[in-house]
Design a protein around this motif. Sequence first.
Motif, PDB file in Angstrom:
ATOM      1  N   GLY A 153      89.352  31.760  62.049  1.00 31.72           N
ATOM      2  CA  GLY A 153      88.243  32.763  61.539  1.00 31.72           C
ATOM      3  C   GLY A 153      87.393  33.396  62.703  1.00 31.72           C
ATOM      4  N   VAL A 154      87.133  32.226  63.724  1.00 34.96           N
ATOM      5  CA  VAL A 154      86.363  32.716  64.926  1.00 34.96           C
ATOM      6  C   VAL A 154      87.254  33.399  66.094  1.00 34.96           C
ATOM      7  N   SER A 155      88.284  32.940  66.281  1.00 35.03           N
ATOM      8  CA  SER A 155      88.883  33.578  67.309  1.00 35.03           C
ATOM      9  C   SER A 155      89.650  34.832  66.873  1.00 35.03           C
ATOM     10  N   SER A 156      90.009  34.897  65.668  1.00 33.66           N
ATOM     11  CA  SER A 156      90.747  36.461  65.025  1.00 33.66           C
ATOM     12  C   SER A 156      89.650  37.428  65.021  1.00 33.66           C
ATOM     13  N   GLN A 157      88.540  37.138  65.155  1.00 31.89           N
ATOM     14  CA  GLN A 157      87.442  38.224  65.281  1.00 31.89           C
ATOM     15  C   GLN A 157      86.859  38.556  66.421  1.00 31.89           C
ATOM     16  N   GLN A 158      87.668  38.124  67.527  1.00 37.85           N
ATOM     17  CA  GLN A 158      87.245  38.434  68.874  1.00 37.85           C
ATOM     18  C   GLN A 158      88.503  38.647  69.754  1.00 37.85           C
ATOM     19  N   THR A 159      88.363  39.602  70.682  1.00 33.12           N
ATOM     20  CA  THR A 159      89.361  40.078  71.701  1.00 33.12           C
ATOM     21  C   THR A 159      89.246  38.895  72.851  1.00 33.12           C
ATOM     22  N   ALA A 160      90.037  39.356  73.792  1.00 34.22           N
ATOM     23  CA  ALA A 160      90.319  38.364  74.927  1.00 34.22           C
ATOM     24  C   ALA A 160      89.078  38.855  75.788  1.00 34.22           C
ATOM     25  N   GLN A 161      88.770  40.121  75.783  1.00 36.62           N
ATOM     26  CA  GLN A 161      87.826  40.666  76.725  1.00 36.62           C
ATOM     27  C   GLN A 161      86.246  39.983  76.481  1.00 36.62           C
ATOM     28  N   ASP A 162      85.536  39.929  77.432  1.00 36.95           N
ATOM     29  CA  ASP A 162      84.190  39.792  77.368  1.00 36.95           C
ATOM     30  C   ASP A 162      83.408  40.944  76.741  1.00 36.95           C
ATOM     31  N   LYS A 163      82.494  40.306  75.999  1.00 36.23           N
ATOM     32  CA  LYS A 163      81.518  41.517  75.339  1.00 36.23           C
ATOM     33  C   LYS A 163      80.712  42.333  76.536  1.00 36.23           C
ATOM     34  N   PRO A 164      80.706  43.664  76.521  1.00 36.87           N
ATOM     35  CA  PRO A 164      79.979  44.334  77.408  1.00 36.87           C
ATOM     36  C   PRO A 164      78.533  44.027  77.501  1.00 36.87           C
ATOM     37  N   ALA A 165      78.028  43.910  78.915  1.00 34.87           N
ATOM     38  CA  ALA A 165      76.975  43.545  79.042  1.00 34.87           C
ATOM     39  C   ALA A 165      75.759  44.426  78.547  1.00 34.87           C
ATOM     40  N   ASP A 166      76.105  45.782  78.433  1.00 34.27           N
ATOM     41  CA  ASP A 166      75.157  46.678  78.094  1.00 34.27           C
ATOM     42  C   ASP A 166      75.608  47.276  76.704  1.00 34.27           C
ATOM     43  N   LYS A 167      76.009  46.489  75.863  1.00 32.78           N
ATOM     44  CA  LYS A 167      76.288  46.780  74.527  1.00 32.78           C
ATOM     45  C   LYS A 167      75.177  46.871  73.459  1.00 32.78           C
ATOM     46  N   PRO A 168      75.114  48.166  73.131  1.00 31.03           N
ATOM     47  CA  PRO A 168      74.058  48.731  72.212  1.00 31.03           C
ATOM     48  C   PRO A 168      74.160  47.970  70.890  1.00 31.03           C
ATOM     49  N   ASN A 169      73.019  47.926  69.853  1.00 32.68           N
ATOM     50  CA  ASN A 169      73.101  47.521  68.749  1.00 32.68           C
ATOM     51  C   ASN A 169      72.047  48.575  67.800  1.00 32.68           C
ATOM     52  N   ASN A 170      72.672  48.513  66.503  1.00 28.93           N
ATOM     53  CA  ASN A 170      71.858  49.548  65.464  1.00 28.93           C
ATOM     54  C   ASN A 170      71.188  48.776  64.535  1.00 28.93           C
ATOM     55  N   LEU A 171      70.663  47.235  64.742  1.00 27.88           N
ATOM     56  CA  LEU A 171      70.150  46.695  63.692  1.00 27.88           C
ATOM     57  C   LEU A 171      68.795  47.193  63.189  1.00 27.88           C
ATOM     58  N   TRP A 172      67.787  47.653  64.404  1.00 26.30           N
ATOM     59  CA  TRP A 172      66.692  48.163  64.222  1.00 26.30           C
ATOM     60  C   TRP A 172      66.687  49.528  64.269  1.00 26.30           C
ATOM     61  N   HIS A 173      67.430  50.148  65.216  1.00 22.83           N
ATOM     62  CA  HIS A 173      67.250  51.648  65.334  1.00 22.83           C
ATOM     63  C   HIS A 173      68.565  52.237  65.711  1.00 22.83           C
ATOM     64  N   PRO A 174      68.814  53.196  65.129  1.00 22.22           N
ATOM     65  CA  PRO A 174      70.191  54.113  65.436  1.00 22.22           C
ATOM     66  C   PRO A 174      70.568  54.241  66.856  1.00 22.22           C
ATOM     67  N   VAL A 175      71.870  54.161  67.129  1.00 27.76           N
ATOM     68  CA  VAL A 175      72.242  54.147  68.490  1.00 27.76           C
ATOM     69  C   VAL A 175      72.544  55.733  68.788  1.00 27.76           C
ATOM     70  N   ASP A 176      72.538  56.517  67.963  1.00 29.48           N
ATOM     71  CA  ASP A 176      72.870  58.041  67.970  1.00 29.48           C
ATOM     72  C   ASP A 176      71.796  58.953  67.674  1.00 29.48           C
ATOM     73  N   GLY A 177      70.715  58.694  68.664  1.00 32.17           N
ATOM     74  CA  GLY A 177      69.549  59.381  68.552  1.00 32.17           C
ATOM     75  C   GLY A 177      69.721  60.653  68.991  1.00 32.17           C
TER      76      GLY A 177
END
Length: 345
Positions: A263-287
């Motif tokens: 379950g852990v490996s199947s939810q990740q690709t071989a590529q590193d996560k982008p360092a500048d990845k946005p997140n929408n937990l608190w605020h929308p990313v499409d302002g």
Amino acid sequence: MITSHSPRVVVITGASGGIGRASARVFAARGDRVALLARGTTGLEAAASEVHALGGTALPISVDTADHDALEVAADRVENELGPIDVWVNDAFTSVFARFIDIEPDEFRRVTEVSYLGFVNGTRTALRRMLPRDQGVIVQVGSALAHRGIPLQSAYCGAKHAMWGFHESLLTELRHDRSSVRVTSVAMPGVNTPQFTWVLSRLPKQAQPVPPFYAPEVAARGVLYAAEHPERRAYWVGIATAGTIIANRVAGGLLDRYLARTGVSSQQTAQDKPADKPNNLWHPVDGPDGQDFGPTGPFPDRALNHSPQQWASQHRRALAATGALALGTTLVAGRTSRSPARRAS
């Protein structure tokens, strides 16, 4: 059951991207008046343009479904500008990709507020308008993860499990009251949506849906079908959904061990996560100056565009009747072929 093709008033939460965005398109294509609810603005405006282009009427409203009072105001606006709400689709959600111990308490609470209480708020808001008229349909966009938890998604799985329990409880109340208002759920598989671009992640690699996964258009067709055939309590989309739910029912312990290994490996690709990845937990990313992410996520070449299981699920009565007819024909043919031998003896 909805049989008329006259335009309906449809409210979709989480309409700026992913399944909500794809669902807005299919409702618009049949000429419906679609209220688009989400926190952002860029995605909402782009979705509204698509609805208009497809022949529907659009009303974009920026609102956080975790805020019940704001949702009530939004629903009043929908009914004032578009008319009485016929269909309400709860789809808005957020999540965190991380081990449970790495999710902060306020982050876990936020996922619950949006991904569970947002559905509760939307349902209450819809019912306050539908029950006095004794008509209307509420579609809960669920997940296979409402029935089976997986690693790295404890907050989301918990919210979806809560949604399913809430859904069942509400079903029994409506049936007790002999209400004509219908509520149904659509359990989704992994879907290639922009969530893998904007959901908060503490994984070392790029997050991905568990394969096999589907294009958002497949999910949207499931939402539309459920809205038009709400007499069933739930629908499953995708063979992975059916397999996961059934396997958990008959061999949950074995599935625990399987998911612990894969379950852990199947939810990740071989590529590193982008360092500048946005997140929408608190605020929308499409302002106002943000990006329109649309319905499709970062893995379009790997997403399946059709689901034979979905078709079979939607037509199971016809399949059962066909199977019974075939079995009956086979039995009759067998008896006929044996009758001369019996006469000869």
